[in-house]
Design an enzyme around this catalytic site. Structure first.
Site, mmCIF file in Angstrom:
data_model
loop_
_atom_site.group_PDB
_atom_site.id
_atom_site.type_symbol
_atom_site.label_atom_id
_atom_site.label_comp_id
_atom_site.label_asym_id
_atom_site.label_seq_id
_atom_site.Cartn_x
_atom_site.Cartn_y
_atom_site.Cartn_z
ATOM 1 N N TYR A 136 -5.863 -11.638 -8.323
ATOM 2 C CA TYR A 136 -5.749 -10.182 -8.148
ATOM 3 C C TYR A 136 -4.567 -9.691 -8.982
ATOM 4 O O TYR A 136 -3.490 -10.305 -8.983
ATOM 5 C CB TYR A 136 -5.506 -9.854 -6.677
ATOM 6 C CG TYR A 136 -5.170 -8.398 -6.411
ATOM 7 C CD1 TYR A 136 -6.167 -7.486 -6.077
ATOM 8 C CD2 TYR A 136 -3.849 -7.940 -6.494
ATOM 9 C CE1 TYR A 136 -5.854 -6.146 -5.840
ATOM 10 C CE2 TYR A 136 -3.539 -6.601 -6.262
ATOM 11 C CZ TYR A 136 -4.546 -5.715 -5.936
ATOM 12 O OH TYR A 136 -4.235 -4.395 -5.710
ATOM 13 N N GLU A 140 -6.241 -1.314 -10.892
ATOM 14 C CA GLU A 140 -6.391 -2.479 -10.010
ATOM 15 C C GLU A 140 -7.539 -3.339 -10.526
ATOM 16 O O GLU A 140 -8.669 -2.854 -10.652
ATOM 17 C CB GLU A 140 -6.671 -2.021 -8.579
ATOM 18 C CG GLU A 140 -6.793 -3.170 -7.589
ATOM 19 C CD GLU A 140 -7.168 -2.683 -6.193
ATOM 20 O OE1 GLU A 140 -6.471 -3.030 -5.240
ATOM 21 O OE2 GLU A 140 -8.183 -1.954 -6.073
#
Length: 405
Positions: free
Chosen positions: A126, A214
């Site tokens: 991530y 993101e």
């Protein structure tokens, strides 16, 4: 001269638009084409010359993979190794409605599909860059645990969350990028490759005036490539004047027509299934108003948020939208005048009531800046407007108006 800022609703970009922005800034994404006919999808699949192809319906709602088309096809995401099958699947997608857990019951019409190279992911991480109020600037956030909700990782294994502040003048330094790549678990030549992608993502973040980029998963393939497989980008609405091309991509086709009409006047409209319209300023006050109507036995029909910089014309347009809704049997106005001048609201209300010949009961609760002048305007208007002393009183009166019917 005073400058008034009115908030915009969120900018909506389709997946292929976000991926094109990333590719244009040197970020590695899957190779893809966009098609709006089954024949174009077939040709795109042939041009890809990929070992495996993923076909994705392009709608804004999530949960596409488990969705159902009204053509009978199940799933808005399909994997295949046969280009001919892409054409057949696209025939059952384009022009048909796809229903998911996040769409209306009847689904959303699919107008485009993305035909992309399917890549295997050997490891998922991530990575995000976002504006952080506490740091007074951008920060990088990463975790070697990708492909899942980052909130879940933060709650269960907070030691696997890595955060690094970015100096707004220097940008992401090579040492910072390499350190983050190492924290994400990239080894050998992949570490430098990941660091390069991190720097390119920061360049994208700056160039498009993003508030958040993101990437989840930020992954590696068995062939040794670092790829941004899926991304969510939020934009600074105040930068629209210098990001005209990006804001022109805003996809409003999936909105209700009334939402698009409201947006023309910088009003935020959310439709609900009750019969008492809520006319408020501020999302928090809107939710509180809806809650207190429900607590008193009523059902909100919507909430319409005026925002901060209000003009009489906006109040008029708001009433026009609300009174045109056949579900609405009463209107509750609940305004707290901080930035908002209550007298402007009162003048807008009286003008709208007269010109639109309002047919439903109207309950008004005003508080704050210039409230006494506003109350005088309403009282002397001679219009059948019910005043309320506070929110509880307003909700009870609005519910009582509907009950009489």
């Amino acid at each position: 001269m005073a400058v008034q800022l009115t908030p915009r609703r969120w900018l909506n970009l389709q997946e292929y638009q976000s991926k094109k922005l990333m590719a244009d800034h040197g970020v590695t994404v899957q190779r893809f084409f966009v098609a709006d006919t089954a024949n174009d999808a077939l040709e795109a699949a042939k041009r890809l010359k990929a070992r495996e192809i993923v076909l994705k319906a392009q709608i804004l709602a999530g949960g596409r993979g488990k969705g159902v088309f009204n053509s009978g096809l199940k799933g808005g995401v399909h994997l295949t190794k046969d280009p001919a099958e892409v054409g057949q699947l696209a025939k059952q997608m384009i022009g048909y409605n796809l229903a998911t857990k996040q769409t209306p019951k009847d689904g959303v019409k699919v107008k485009k599909v993305m035909v992309a190279e399917a890549l295997d992911i050997s490891r998922e991480t991530y990575f995000a860059i976002l504006m952080d109020r506490a740091s007074s600037g951008p920060v990088m956030v990463g975790s070697p645990q990708g492909g899942v909700d980052i909130e879940e990782v933060a709650a269960t294994t907070p030691d696997l969350i890595f955060k690094e502040e970015i100096d707004i003048f220097e940008g992401v330094k090579e040492s910072q990028a390499l350190c983050m790549a190492e924290n994400l678990g990239f080894k050998g030549p992949l570490q430098q490759q990941a660091a390069d992608q991190i720097k390119k993502l920061y360049n994208l973040f700056l160039k498009i005036d993003a508030t958040q980029v993101e990437v989840n998963p930020f992954g590696e393939t068995p062939e040794g490539q670092v790829v941004c497989f899926d991304a969510k980008i939020n934009f600074d609405d105040n930068a629209e004047f210098r990001q005209k091309e990006i804001f022109a991509m805003d996809d409003k086709s999936e909105n209700e027509p009334i939402e698009n009409e409201a947006a023309k006047y910088d009003l935020k409209y959310i439709g609900l299934d009750g019969n008492i319209a809520c006319f408020v300023n501020g999302a928090g006050l809107a939710m509180a108003t809806c809650d207190i109507i429900s607590l008193n036995g009523g059902k909100p029909a919507n909430f319409l948020d005026l925002g901060g910089g209000v003009k009489e014309a906006q109040v008029y347009q708001a009433f026009k939208l609300l009174s045109a809704d056949p579900k609405v049997e009463a209107i509750l106005v609940n305004i707290f005048g901080g930035i908002v001048n209550c007298a402007i609201i009162a003048n807008g209300i009286t003008k709208a009531c007269r010109e639109l010949e309002l047919k439903v009961p109207l309950v008004v609760r005003l508080e704050g800046t210039n409230v006494h002048e506003a109350q005088r305007i309403l009282k002397e208007s001679g219009l059948p407007i019910t005043s309320a002393s506070d929110l509880e009183d307003a909700a009870k009166k609005a519910v009582a108006c509907v009950a009489k019917k």
